[in-house]
Design an enzyme around this catalytic site. Structure first.
Site, short mmCIF file in Angstrom:
data_model
loop_
_atom_site.label_atom_id
_atom_site.label_comp_id
_atom_site.label_asym_id
_atom_site.label_seq_id
_atom_site.Cartn_x
_atom_site.Cartn_y
_atom_site.Cartn_z
N LYS A 90 0.79 -1.15 0.07
CA LYS A 90 0.18 0.07 -0.06
C LYS A 90 0.86 1.21 0.13
CE LYS A 90 -3.95 2.11 0.39
NZ LYS A 90 -3.45 2.94 -0.97
N LYS A 114 5.42 3.22 8.33
CA LYS A 114 4.24 3.92 8.66
C LYS A 114 2.94 3.33 8.70
CE LYS A 114 4.30 7.51 5.39
NZ LYS A 114 3.57 8.49 4.34
N LYS A 126 5.38 1.73 -3.22
CA LYS A 126 5.21 3.13 -3.80
C LYS A 126 5.67 2.96 -5.19
CE LYS A 126 4.86 7.49 -2.11
NZ LYS A 126 4.05 7.94 -0.95
N ASP A 166 0.02 10.83 -4.35
CA ASP A 166 1.07 11.43 -3.67
C ASP A 166 1.37 12.60 -4.57
OD1 ASP A 166 3.16 10.61 -1.57
OD2 ASP A 166 4.50 11.50 -3.21
#
Ligand code: NDP
Ligand code: 2IT
Length: 448
Positions: A90, A114, A126, A166
């Protein structure tokens, strides 16, 4: 050499010139030294750290698309599936000309920890591209997003890897990516988060990172006998995270006097007009000069011409919400001279390593991004839950869950810092809590 030092040297040797990735790994490894020391030989035998710093999979591909004049362009595309020990990969997709494998790997690595801090079942990943959505027409952005998804779709899925937004990837881009995924696979599933509210998007996701940043900042200040109310605040950035950080700070009674974009920054002593900022940035996609032109109290500063930034303004709390390494040692020294109380990271790794050390040495309360900006991905996980049960929750339900998650993160990291004799070192606390969770899951699942 200690096990931690061996592993760090291996990362540098095997990933030459990936300086952002080295920086992110070094911070985590340095923080977890006391944890590793307790079981060093076992971890070494299991090569636990070598496995942690190596992505499970990296996908690199070309993205050819056609502009409005008929010219073909080729951008890079990348998805790093870093660690799936506690859940499906994720993490967001960054669209910015500065995107390199090093940037995406540092972000993916941060994301593992995180996501563990949120307490929700999500692993770390990512992705992104060096495509620049700035100055492109909607049709060009759509062409790029479709081309990007034409490769990415075979690597992602609601139970395997769930990308999101993002830098440079907001609701418009997620919409185009989702449409293409659905067309290619024929599946309507929660494969992306940050979707539009008419097709599975969660209420409160747009606000979540900025709001979450303020919820955890307030909890940290409260725990240390203070409050955000009546404090002056400097914010950098003027994108998704910055806008909703400003909005929530104002709702909590703070006065936010700065924001920025990549070319300039605004000082607005009467407090940023967040509705005007939304109109300029979210609707019209203009520069901050357009904000200053419509706001009498605002002074615009050109970063290059003046060679300065928003951190020169004297405030109580600084919230870097733009990009990595945007707050350096000199900025930290200025903030300390001006009596800053707290620095809380809305962006990912916005503070350089020496600046972080300087702030901590000088008694500034410092919340690292992996804790402070976890509200975005936490709410993405709430969107995944809603998609799985094919229901929508109300804004208040999502927002109260977000607040609860952020408050809990603060107390988890605060407690761990104390347990390991590093009271109020929230960087160490965050890295230790997250490492213990991910490493336990990795050890239990065997060598895979
Ligand atoms: P946006 O694209 O919405 O906004 C980014 C902002 O930062 C813009 O104001 C942009 O200015 C500025 N910026 C970007 N790159 C640079 C640069 N190289 N130098 C100076 N300014 C820059 O992104 P987000 O608000 O979503 O993301 C901001 C940060 O927060 C990033 O670090 C991201 O990884 C992190 N984050 C985002 C989450 C989310 O849910 N969106 C969740 C957790 C963290 P300009 O428009 O001029 O480029
Ligand atoms: O850095 C981040 O946590 C994000 N960009 C959000 C990721 C997500 O999956 O919502």
């Amino acid at each position: 050499m200690s096990y931690v030092d061996d592993v760090y040297r291996g990362v540098v040797d095997q990933n030459p010139s990936q300086t952002e990735f080295h920086q992110a790994v070094k911070e985590v490894l340095d923080s977890i030294r006391p944890v590793i020391a307790r079981r060093e030989e076992e971890y070494r035998r299991e090569a636990l750290l070598e496995r942690l710093v190596a992505p499970e999979r990296q996908i690199i591909f070309r993205v050819p698309w056609i502009d409005d004049k008929g010219q073909v362009h080729v951008n890079n595309g990348i998805r790093v599936q870093f660690n799936s020990a506690i859940g499906p990969y994720k993490g967001g997709l960054r669209l910015h000309p500065s995107v390199t494998p090093s940037i995406i790997k540092f972000l993916g690595f941060e994301q593992i920890f995180k996501n563990a801090l949120t307490g929700l079942p999500i692993g770390g990943g990512k992705g992104g591209s060096d495509f620049d959505p700035k100055g492109k027409s909607d049709r060009e952005v759509m062409a790029f997003c479709q081309a990007f998804m034409q490769e990415l779709y075979r690597h992602i899925g609601a139970d395997t890897d769930v990308p999101a937004g993002d830098i440079g990837t907001g609701g418009r881009e997620i919409g185009y990516l989702y449409g293409e995924y659905k067309k290619l696979t024929g599946r309507f599933e929660g494969v992306l988060t940050g979707k539009g509210k008419t097709f599975g998007g969660s209420k409160g996701r747009v606000e979540a990172t900025g709001y979450g940043l303020l919820y955890i900042t307030e909890e940290m200040l409260n725990s240390n006998g203070m409050s955000i109310k009546d404090k002056t605040v400097s914010v950098s950035g003027s994108g998704n995270v910055a806008i909703y950080a400003i909005e929530k700070a104002q709702q909590l009674g703070a006065r936010v006097v700065t924001c920025s974009d990549s070319t300039g920054w605004v000082y607005d002593p009467e407090g940023i007009d967040v509705e005007l900022l939304k109109d300029v940035k979210e609707k019209k996609r203009q520069r901050l000069t357009a904000y200053a032109a419509q706001r009498k109290s605002a002074v615009y500063h050109d970063k290059k011409k003046e060679n300065n930034n928003q951190w020169i303004i004297k405030t109580d709390v600084a919230l870097p919400c733009a990009t990595q390494n945007e707050l350096n040692l000199k900025d930290a020294q200025t903030l300390v001279e001006n009596g800053v109380i707290a620095v809380c990271e809305g962006a990912n790794m916005p503070t350089t390593a020496d600046a972080t050390a300087f702030l901590k040495e000088n008694g500034v309360f410092f919340l690292p991004g992996k804790a402070a900006n976890a509200g975005g991905v936490a709410t993405s996980a709430l969107e995944m839950s809603q998609n799985s049960e094919r229901l929508y929750w109300s804004f208040d339900e999502v927002d109260s869950k977000l607040k609860h998650i952020m408050v809990k993160i603060f107390h988890k990291i605060d407690k761990a810092a104390r347990e390991y004799g590093m009271e109020k070192d929230y960087v160490a606390g965050a890295n230790i809590v997250a490492f213990l969770k991910v490493s336990e899951a990795m050890e239990t699942q065997g060598v895979v």
